[in-house]
Design a protein around this motif. Structure first.
Motif, PDB file in Angstrom:
ATOM      1  N   ASN A   1       0.829  -1.208   0.000  1.00 37.56           N
ATOM      2  CA  ASN A   1       0.000   0.000   0.000  1.00 37.56           C
ATOM      3  C   ASN A   1       0.859   1.253   0.000  1.00 37.56           C
ATOM      4  OD1 ASN A   1      -2.383  -1.418  -0.054  1.00 37.56           O
ATOM      5  ND2 ASN A   1      -2.602  -1.440   2.169  1.00 37.56           N
ATOM      6  N   ARG A   2       1.926   1.223   0.801  1.00 36.62           N
ATOM      7  CA  ARG A   2       2.820   2.384   0.843  1.00 36.62           C
ATOM      8  C   ARG A   2       3.500   2.610  -0.509  1.00 36.62           C
ATOM      9  NH1 ARG A   2       7.297   1.662   4.834  1.00 36.62           N
ATOM     10  NH2 ARG A   2       8.591   1.321   3.025  1.00 36.62           N
TER      11      ARG A   2
ATOM     12  N   ALA B   1       1.630   6.601  -6.967  1.00 37.29           N
ATOM     13  CA  ALA B   1       0.421   7.283  -7.450  1.00 37.29           C
ATOM     14  C   ALA B   1       0.533   8.798  -7.306  1.00 37.29           C
ATOM     15  CB  ALA B   1      -0.797   6.766  -6.697  1.00 37.29           C
ATOM     16  N   LYS B   2       1.192   9.250  -6.246  1.00 34.25           N
ATOM     17  CA  LYS B   2       1.308  10.696  -6.002  1.00 34.25           C
ATOM     18  C   LYS B   2       2.476  11.273  -6.793  1.00 34.25           C
ATOM     19  CE  LYS B   2      -0.101  10.475  -1.184  1.00 34.25           C
ATOM     20  NZ  LYS B   2       0.371  10.702   0.186  1.00 34.25           N
ATOM     21  N   PRO B   3       2.272  12.455  -7.405  1.00 33.08           N
ATOM     22  CA  PRO B   3       3.427  13.141  -7.999  1.00 33.08           C
ATOM     23  C   PRO B   3       4.289  13.747  -6.886  1.00 33.08           C
ATOM     24  CG  PRO B   3       1.445  14.456  -8.282  1.00 33.08           C
ATOM     25  CD  PRO B   3       1.024  13.145  -7.653  1.00 33.08           C
ATOM     26  N   ASP B   4       5.512  14.073  -7.230  1.00 36.76           N
ATOM     27  CA  ASP B   4       6.445  14.630  -6.250  1.00 36.76           C
ATOM     28  C   ASP B   4       5.961  16.015  -5.839  1.00 36.76           C
ATOM     29  OD1 ASP B   4       8.587  14.880  -4.596  1.00 36.76           O
ATOM     30  OD2 ASP B   4       9.986  15.458  -6.186  1.00 36.76           O
ATOM     31  N   GLU B   5       5.546  16.161  -4.566  1.00 36.16           N
ATOM     32  CA  GLU B   5       4.985  17.419  -4.093  1.00 36.16           C
ATOM     33  C   GLU B   5       6.046  18.430  -3.686  1.00 36.16           C
ATOM     34  OE1 GLU B   5       2.322  16.392  -0.973  1.00 36.16           O
ATOM     35  OE2 GLU B   5       0.994  15.253  -2.283  1.00 36.16           O
TER      36      GLU B   5
END
Length: 68
Positions: free
Chosen positions: A53-54, A60-64
């Motif tokens: 999951n991690r 899934a997330k772009p680099d914030e």
């Protein structure tokens, strides 16, 4: 007094290098097989499920940190 060792021959060096490469390749195939298996099936171990999951959340997330 320290005495220099004899130089290792090219053939002996290549034999050792090929043995190491074979070992590494075998381990890489095992790791890839295990990763594919875990992604296709639902893991029973909660620790493995948490890790997957991690990993999915990170991909899934772009680099914030770079976005403004």
């Amino acid at each position: 007094m320290a005495v220099p060792k004899k130089r290792t021959s090219k053939s002996k060096k290549n034999i050792r290098k090929n043995a190491w490469k074979t070992k590494v390749e075998k381990q890489a195939v095992r790791s890839l097989f295990l990763a594919k298996y875990l992604l296709k099936t639902k893991p029973e171990d909660p620790a493995v499920e948490k890790l997957l999951n991690r990993l999915n959340d990170e991909t899934a997330k772009p680099d914030e940190s770079n976005s403004q």
